[in-house]
Each structure stands twice: as structure tokens, then as C-alpha cells.
Design an enzyme around this catalytic site. Structure first.
Site, PDB file in Angstrom:
ATOM      1  N   SER A  12       2.225   1.801  -8.904  1.00  0.00           N
ATOM      2  CA  SER A  12       2.212   0.340  -8.491  1.00  0.00           C
ATOM      3  C   SER A  12       2.443  -0.378  -9.921  1.00  0.00           C
ATOM      4  O   SER A  12       1.808  -0.495 -10.638  1.00  0.00           O
ATOM      5  CB  SER A  12       0.929   0.112  -8.088  1.00  0.00           C
ATOM      6  OG  SER A  12       0.565  -1.373  -8.138  1.00  0.00           O
ATOM      7  N   HIS A  29       5.904   1.374  -6.140  1.00  0.00           N
ATOM      8  CA  HIS A  29       5.003   0.737  -5.150  1.00  0.00           C
ATOM      9  C   HIS A  29       4.901  -0.848  -5.503  1.00  0.00           C
ATOM     10  O   HIS A  29       4.475  -1.098  -6.749  1.00  0.00           O
ATOM     11  CB  HIS A  29       3.605   1.466  -5.135  1.00  0.00           C
ATOM     12  CG  HIS A  29       2.663   0.883  -4.159  1.00  0.00           C
ATOM     13  ND1 HIS A  29       2.601   1.117  -2.540  1.00  0.00           N
ATOM     14  CD2 HIS A  29       1.848   0.010  -4.190  1.00  0.00           C
ATOM     15  CE1 HIS A  29       1.677   0.746  -2.064  1.00  0.00           C
ATOM     16  NE2 HIS A  29       1.005  -0.072  -2.872  1.00  0.00           N
ATOM     17  N   ASP A  71       3.044  -4.250  -4.738  1.00  0.00           N
ATOM     18  CA  ASP A  71       1.938  -4.754  -4.006  1.00  0.00           C
ATOM     19  C   ASP A  71       2.340  -6.396  -3.911  1.00  0.00           C
ATOM     20  O   ASP A  71       2.017  -7.255  -4.793  1.00  0.00           O
ATOM     21  CB  ASP A  71       0.593  -4.807  -4.758  1.00  0.00           C
ATOM     22  CG  ASP A  71       0.109  -3.353  -4.656  1.00  0.00           C
ATOM     23  OD1 ASP A  71       0.026  -2.692  -3.434  1.00  0.00           O
ATOM     24  OD2 ASP A  71       0.169  -2.651  -5.669  1.00  0.00           O
ATOM     25  N   MET A  94       0.897  -9.957  -2.629  1.00  0.00           N
ATOM     26  CA  MET A  94      -0.392 -10.579  -2.053  1.00  0.00           C
ATOM     27  C   MET A  94      -0.076 -12.197  -2.014  1.00  0.00           C
ATOM     28  O   MET A  94       0.429 -12.596  -2.853  1.00  0.00           O
ATOM     29  CB  MET A  94      -1.493 -10.295  -2.963  1.00  0.00           C
ATOM     30  CG  MET A  94      -1.816  -8.853  -3.448  1.00  0.00           C
ATOM     31  SD  MET A  94      -3.113  -8.512  -4.523  1.00  0.00           S
ATOM     32  CE  MET A  94      -3.153  -6.975  -4.635  1.00  0.00           C
ATOM     33  N   HIS A 102       4.140  -2.975  -0.413  1.00  0.00           N
ATOM     34  CA  HIS A 102       2.899  -3.095   0.384  1.00  0.00           C
ATOM     35  C   HIS A 102       2.495  -4.687   0.831  1.00  0.00           C
ATOM     36  O   HIS A 102       2.061  -5.133  -0.161  1.00  0.00           O
ATOM     37  CB  HIS A 102       1.727  -2.391  -0.304  1.00  0.00           C
ATOM     38  CG  HIS A 102       0.248  -2.222   0.070  1.00  0.00           C
ATOM     39  ND1 HIS A 102      -0.738  -2.134  -0.543  1.00  0.00           N
ATOM     40  CD2 HIS A 102      -0.273  -2.976   1.067  1.00  0.00           C
ATOM     41  CE1 HIS A 102      -1.774  -2.234   0.120  1.00  0.00           C
ATOM     42  NE2 HIS A 102      -1.251  -2.510   1.266  1.00  0.00           N
ATOM     43  N   MET A 150       0.555  -7.266   1.626  1.00  0.00           N
ATOM     44  CA  MET A 150      -0.996  -7.908   2.035  1.00  0.00           C
ATOM     45  C   MET A 150      -0.975  -9.479   2.175  1.00  0.00           C
ATOM     46  O   MET A 150      -1.497 -10.143   1.151  1.00  0.00           O
ATOM     47  CB  MET A 150      -1.866  -7.407   0.698  1.00  0.00           C
ATOM     48  CG  MET A 150      -1.984  -5.989   0.580  1.00  0.00           C
ATOM     49  SD  MET A 150      -2.768  -5.332  -0.891  1.00  0.00           S
ATOM     50  CE  MET A 150      -1.201  -5.118  -1.640  1.00  0.00           C
ATOM     51  N   MET A 207      -6.048   3.205   2.628  1.00  0.00           N
ATOM     52  CA  MET A 207      -6.655   2.630   1.282  1.00  0.00           C
ATOM     53  C   MET A 207      -7.870   3.209   0.546  1.00  0.00           C
ATOM     54  O   MET A 207      -8.735   3.387   1.524  1.00  0.00           O
ATOM     55  CB  MET A 207      -6.947   0.897   1.582  1.00  0.00           C
ATOM     56  CG  MET A 207      -5.451   0.341   2.150  1.00  0.00           C
ATOM     57  SD  MET A 207      -4.376   0.184   0.660  1.00  0.00           S
ATOM     58  CE  MET A 207      -5.077  -0.467  -0.583  1.00  0.00           C
ATOM     59  N   ASP A 242      -3.801   4.993  -1.701  1.00  0.00           N
ATOM     60  CA  ASP A 242      -3.402   3.794  -2.440  1.00  0.00           C
ATOM     61  C   ASP A 242      -5.118   3.306  -2.902  1.00  0.00           C
ATOM     62  O   ASP A 242      -5.497   2.648  -2.017  1.00  0.00           O
ATOM     63  CB  ASP A 242      -2.816   2.781  -1.647  1.00  0.00           C
ATOM     64  CG  ASP A 242      -2.569   1.601  -2.645  1.00  0.00           C
ATOM     65  OD1 ASP A 242      -2.827   1.435  -3.793  1.00  0.00           O
ATOM     66  OD2 ASP A 242      -2.060   0.511  -2.157  1.00  0.00           O
TER      67      ASP A 242
HETATM   68  C1  DX5 Z   1      -4.660  -2.863  -3.984  1.00  0.00           C
HETATM   69  C2  DX5 Z   1      -3.176  -2.472  -4.040  1.00  0.00           C
HETATM   70  C3  DX5 Z   1      -3.063  -1.168  -4.886  1.00  0.00           C
HETATM   71  C4  DX5 Z   1      -3.373  -1.512  -6.439  1.00  0.00           C
HETATM   72  C5  DX5 Z   1      -3.416   0.155  -7.186  1.00  0.00           C
HETATM   73  O1  DX5 Z   1      -4.743  -3.906  -3.630  1.00  0.00           O
HETATM   74  O2  DX5 Z   1      -2.864  -2.250  -3.095  1.00  0.00           O
HETATM   75  O3  DX5 Z   1      -1.740  -0.592  -4.737  1.00  0.00           O
HETATM   76  O4  DX5 Z   1      -2.356  -1.966  -7.086  1.00  0.00           O
HETATM   77  O5  DX5 Z   1      -3.818  -0.152  -8.387  1.00  0.00           O
HETATM   78  P1  DX5 Z   1      -4.887   1.022  -8.969  1.00  0.00           P
HETATM   79  O6  DX5 Z   1      -4.110   2.375  -8.754  1.00  0.00           O
HETATM   80  O7  DX5 Z   1      -5.041   0.454 -10.297  1.00  0.00           O
HETATM   81  O8  DX5 Z   1      -6.063   0.916  -8.136  1.00  0.00           O
HETATM   82 ZN    ZN Z   2      -0.770  -1.220  -2.647  1.00  0.00          ZN
END
Ligand code: DX5
Ligand code: ZN
Length: 221
Positions: free
Chosen positions: A9, A34, A36, A38, A67, A69, A138, A176
Site C-alpha cells: 500500500s 494498493h 488507499d 480516503m 481501495h 474509502m 479488513m 488489508d
Molecule cells: C487502511 C488502509 C490500508 C492500510 C494498510 O485504511 O486501507 O490499506 O494503508 O497499511 P498497513 O499495512 O500499514 O496497515
Molecule cells: Zn487499503
């Protein structure tokens, strides 16, 4: 044996050197990347938008796994797919009709996945199994990288593994949150196959050695 895929990620990467970081994990043996996304609404953090995904796409050849969010994936999924997302995960609580949103992702040319938070039962997403290529389990509550792994989710990963196998469905299980060299074996034993790791890779000194160690831990070196 299912083949393990490692998906670093980039949330934990050094963004001042994002291209180098991406190419370093790719050279280190990463299978997917990956990303993320947000929005500060669905989760209390703001990260990456389609502009960045477009540049990420240009500097890597491995699949880009986005991903989402965000509160309105119906509105924004198209932009991420246009920017180069190969895979798009959505959270069921963010859309009025998750199955329709997943169908829309397919129609736009990407693979579709539904995310399951640690406190959400599988029943909540089972109705979408005909509409997904992957389920994202998750093992932290979404919002931040570097959180502690929630081991209680392992039983639910085994449950979804059994369900998918019994029903002979072609659905990948991605896991994840909080995964590192010391717990990846448990995640894979439970049934995970696409393994996301942010801080577990980017906060280590030698990405290649870390990814090798992850593969060795699950007997796939
Ligand atoms: C959390 C994200 C994850 C996160 C993973 O909200 O969806 O993908 O970045 O990071 P680590 O491996 O550090 O938990
Ligand atoms: Zn993620």
C-alpha cells in the site's frame, strides 16, 4: 496451493519520491500496487485522488488496486478507472445499491471488489457475490496506515474462504491492515491470497528482503 500476491500500500511510501518507491517495490517482487483513497468523510483522513492514480499508472506495469474509502463511489469510480485503476474496492455502506455500483465498475472496464470491515458480518455482503471478482477483508478499521492487526477477523476470513470454495466461486480474497512478516502466515492459512501491506513493507529498510521473508513465511519463496 493458491498463489500468494503481495500488494504494497503506497499510503506508507515516501510521497516525495513516489515514482522511486513504486519502482522499488515492483523490482522487489510486488505483484499489485494498493492505493488507499480516503475522502475525509467516510474515514477521518484524506489521501489520494485520481490525478495521483494517473501518474502511478504511468510508472508501473503491475495491476493498480484502488481501495475507495469515500462516501460516493458511484460518483467517482469512473474517474479512478479512467486514471488507470485495474481493481476497484468499495465499502457497502457508501452506496445505496452496492451490487449496482459493482456492476457499474465492471461496465467501466475494471474488476470489482467489496470491502468488509472488522465489525461487519459476511451476511451483509453475500448478496453481492454474483457481482464481485474479489472480497476485501479488513483487518483494521479503515482510515490510517500503521494500525494494529485485528486477529479476530481471521475466523471470518476462514468463513469466507469456505463459502467461496463450497460455492466454487472465482472470487479472490484480499486482506488489508496491519499485515507484516510475523503474521502473514496466519492470514494466508486462514484463506487470504492477495495480501496488502503498507507499513509492513515501506517502513522496512530492504523491500526485497521483506517481500522474500513474507513469501518464505507462507512457504512460497
Ligand atoms: C487502511 C488502509 C490500508 C492500510 C494498510 O485504511 O486501507 O490499506 O494503508 O497499511 P498497513 O499495512 O500499514 O496497515
Ligand atoms: Zn487499503
Amino acid at each position: 496451493m493458491r498463489s500468494l500476491k503481495i500488494a504494497p500500500s503506497i499510503l506508507s511510501a515516501d510521497f516525495s519520491r513516489l515514482k522511486d518507491e513504486i519502482q522499488a517495490v515492483e523490482a522487489a517482487g510486488a505483484d499489485w500496487l494498493h492505493v488507499d483513497v480516503m475522502d475525509g468523510h467516510f474515514v477521518p483522513n484524506i489521501t489520494i485522488g485520481p490525478v495521483v492514480v494517473e501518474w502511478v499508472r504511468k510508472v508501473t506495469t503491475i495491476p493498480v488496486d484502488v481501495h475507495l474509502m469515500i462516501t460516493d463511489p458511484d460518483k467517482y469510480a469512473a474517474e479512478f478507472i479512467k486514471a488507470g485503476a485495474d481493481w476497484v474496492s468499495i465499502h457497502p455502506d457508501t452506496c445505496a445499491n452496492p451490487c449496482a455500483t459493482l456492476d457499474k465498475i465492471h461496465a467501466l472496464g475494471a474488476k470489482a471488489s467489496i470491502a468488509v470491515n472488522p465489525d461487519v458480518p459476511l451476511e451483509r455482503v453475500q448478496g453481492c457475490f454474483d457481482h464481485i471478482d474479489m472480497i476485501l477483508m479488513m483487518t483494521v478499521f479503515p482510515g490510517f496506515g500503521g494500525q494494529a492487526f485485528i486477529a479476530e477477523v481471521l475466523a471470518k476470513i476462514t468463513e469466507v474462504r469456505d463459502l467461496i470454495d463450497q460455492q466454487k466461486r472465482a472470487i479472490f480474497i484480499e486482506v488489508d491492515g496491519g499485515i507484516k512478516t510475523d503474521n502473514i502466515a496466519r492470514v494466508v492459512a486462514a484463506g487470504g491470497e492477495i495480501i496488502v501491506s503498507g507499513s509492513g513493507i515501506f517502513k522496512t529498510l530492504n523491500y526485497g528482503a521483506t517481500i522474500q521473508q513474507m513469501r518464505r513465511a507462507v512457504g512460497q519463496a
